[in-house]
Design a protein around this motif. Sequence first.
Motif, PDB file in Angstrom:
ATOM      1  N   LEU A   1     -35.522  21.561 -19.219  1.00  0.00           N
ATOM      2  CA  LEU A   1     -35.547  20.700 -18.032  1.00  0.00           C
ATOM      3  C   LEU A   1     -34.031  20.968 -17.533  1.00  0.00           C
ATOM      4  O   LEU A   1     -33.234  20.402 -18.074  1.00  0.00           O
ATOM      5  CB  LEU A   1     -36.024  19.633 -17.841  1.00  0.00           C
ATOM      6  CG  LEU A   1     -37.394  19.458 -18.485  1.00  0.00           C
ATOM      7  CD1 LEU A   1     -37.957  17.953 -18.536  1.00  0.00           C
ATOM      8  CD2 LEU A   1     -38.503  20.110 -17.607  1.00  0.00           C
ATOM      9  N   GLU A   2     -33.764  21.454 -16.350  1.00  0.00           N
ATOM     10  CA  GLU A   2     -32.379  21.441 -15.902  1.00  0.00           C
ATOM     11  C   GLU A   2     -32.351  21.146 -14.384  1.00  0.00           C
ATOM     12  O   GLU A   2     -33.181  21.838 -13.720  1.00  0.00           O
ATOM     13  CB  GLU A   2     -31.758  22.901 -15.958  1.00  0.00           C
ATOM     14  CG  GLU A   2     -31.549  23.352 -17.322  1.00  0.00           C
ATOM     15  CD  GLU A   2     -30.208  22.607 -18.020  1.00  0.00           C
ATOM     16  OE1 GLU A   2     -29.342  22.209 -17.288  1.00  0.00           O
ATOM     17  OE2 GLU A   2     -30.336  22.897 -19.224  1.00  0.00           O
ATOM     18  N   GLY A   3     -31.286  20.150 -13.570  1.00  0.00           N
ATOM     19  CA  GLY A   3     -31.343  19.887 -12.506  1.00  0.00           C
ATOM     20  C   GLY A   3     -31.925  18.733 -11.748  1.00  0.00           C
ATOM     21  O   GLY A   3     -31.819  18.733 -10.755  1.00  0.00           O
ATOM     22  N   GLY A   4     -32.268  17.830 -12.730  1.00  0.00           N
ATOM     23  CA  GLY A   4     -32.680  16.559 -12.053  1.00  0.00           C
ATOM     24  C   GLY A   4     -34.098  16.319 -11.874  1.00  0.00           C
ATOM     25  O   GLY A   4     -34.702  16.725 -10.679  1.00  0.00           O
ATOM     26  N   PHE A   5     -34.825  15.666 -12.753  1.00  0.00           N
ATOM     27  CA  PHE A   5     -36.267  15.648 -12.761  1.00  0.00           C
ATOM     28  C   PHE A   5     -36.549  14.254 -12.736  1.00  0.00           C
ATOM     29  O   PHE A   5     -36.301  13.355 -13.832  1.00  0.00           O
ATOM     30  CB  PHE A   5     -36.991  16.255 -14.037  1.00  0.00           C
ATOM     31  CG  PHE A   5     -37.204  17.608 -13.979  1.00  0.00           C
ATOM     32  CD1 PHE A   5     -38.332  18.162 -13.557  1.00  0.00           C
ATOM     33  CD2 PHE A   5     -35.935  18.600 -14.027  1.00  0.00           C
ATOM     34  CE1 PHE A   5     -38.556  19.588 -13.547  1.00  0.00           C
ATOM     35  CE2 PHE A   5     -36.128  20.008 -13.944  1.00  0.00           C
ATOM     36  CZ  PHE A   5     -37.419  20.407 -13.539  1.00  0.00           C
ATOM     37  N   GLU A   6     -37.381  13.594 -11.872  1.00  0.00           N
ATOM     38  CA  GLU A   6     -38.235  12.342 -12.074  1.00  0.00           C
ATOM     39  C   GLU A   6     -38.748  12.444 -13.479  1.00  0.00           C
ATOM     40  O   GLU A   6     -39.589  13.151 -13.795  1.00  0.00           O
ATOM     41  CB  GLU A   6     -38.948  12.129 -10.648  1.00  0.00           C
ATOM     42  CG  GLU A   6     -38.210  12.179  -9.660  1.00  0.00           C
ATOM     43  CD  GLU A   6     -37.135  10.855  -9.355  1.00  0.00           C
ATOM     44  OE1 GLU A   6     -37.477   9.581  -9.948  1.00  0.00           O
ATOM     45  OE2 GLU A   6     -35.954  11.203  -8.846  1.00  0.00           O
TER      46      GLU A   6
ATOM     47  N   GLY B   1     -40.992  15.716 -12.978  1.00  0.00           N
ATOM     48  CA  GLY B   1     -41.487  16.190 -11.812  1.00  0.00           C
ATOM     49  C   GLY B   1     -40.072  16.315 -10.944  1.00  0.00           C
ATOM     50  O   GLY B   1     -39.161  15.710 -10.923  1.00  0.00           O
ATOM     51  N   ARG B   2     -39.850  17.522 -10.249  1.00  0.00           N
ATOM     52  CA  ARG B   2     -38.906  17.840  -9.392  1.00  0.00           C
ATOM     53  C   ARG B   2     -39.537  19.102  -8.254  1.00  0.00           C
ATOM     54  O   ARG B   2     -40.168  19.978  -8.543  1.00  0.00           O
ATOM     55  CB  ARG B   2     -38.053  18.610 -10.300  1.00  0.00           C
ATOM     56  CG  ARG B   2     -36.648  19.042  -9.122  1.00  0.00           C
ATOM     57  CD  ARG B   2     -35.650  19.568 -10.103  1.00  0.00           C
ATOM     58  NE  ARG B   2     -34.315  19.958  -9.252  1.00  0.00           N
ATOM     59  CZ  ARG B   2     -33.808  21.073  -9.091  1.00  0.00           C
ATOM     60  NH1 ARG B   2     -34.048  21.944 -10.033  1.00  0.00           N
ATOM     61  NH2 ARG B   2     -32.773  21.058  -8.551  1.00  0.00           N
ATOM     62  N   ASP B   3     -39.455  18.598  -7.094  1.00  0.00           N
ATOM     63  CA  ASP B   3     -40.053  19.438  -5.951  1.00  0.00           C
ATOM     64  C   ASP B   3     -41.406  19.641  -6.422  1.00  0.00           C
ATOM     65  O   ASP B   3     -42.480  18.937  -6.577  1.00  0.00           O
ATOM     66  CB  ASP B   3     -39.462  20.642  -5.692  1.00  0.00           C
ATOM     67  CG  ASP B   3     -39.738  21.362  -4.544  1.00  0.00           C
ATOM     68  OD1 ASP B   3     -40.230  20.525  -3.466  1.00  0.00           O
ATOM     69  OD2 ASP B   3     -39.422  22.577  -4.403  1.00  0.00           O
TER      70      ASP B   3
END
Length: 150
Positions: free
Chosen positions: A70-75, A99-101
């Motif tokens: 996971l990369e980039g900011g996930f809830e 989750g992300r987008d």
Amino acid sequence: MEYSQGSLGRIFVIRLSDGEDLIGSLDRFLAEKEVASGMILFLGALRRGRIVAGPRKPTIPPESPFVQDLEGGFETFGVATVYPGEGGGPKVHIHASFGRDDQAFTGCLRERGEAYLVVEVVVFEFLGLSARRVFDEESGLLLANLKERF
């Protein structure tokens, strides 16, 4: 079925800040506070992490797991159990959803989980359990070993 009965001990509320490692921070905190057994709930966001999201085929022992970085900011929100391990000290087993987008993943958080902005954690300590995390030959996993049978 195995089980162990205990009681609720201390409850800790923890806030991890941006950049802190969820797994490493929990390991250090639990060891310092001498929490041998318990349950953890958490929510927030991870900047990066690595999860195992099941095996390619449902064999025992499981082989060729799906590993997702996971990369980039996930809830995220998740749950973990804590039991003493074979080498001493608490061993944490974390499962969570991310989750992300339009991307969503669920799996076992492993190796790293770097907080993004904030992760709020609640630790519930269990007292009086006969529980240890031991290697299980059949499954090839570290499993909770409980003393009572049902």
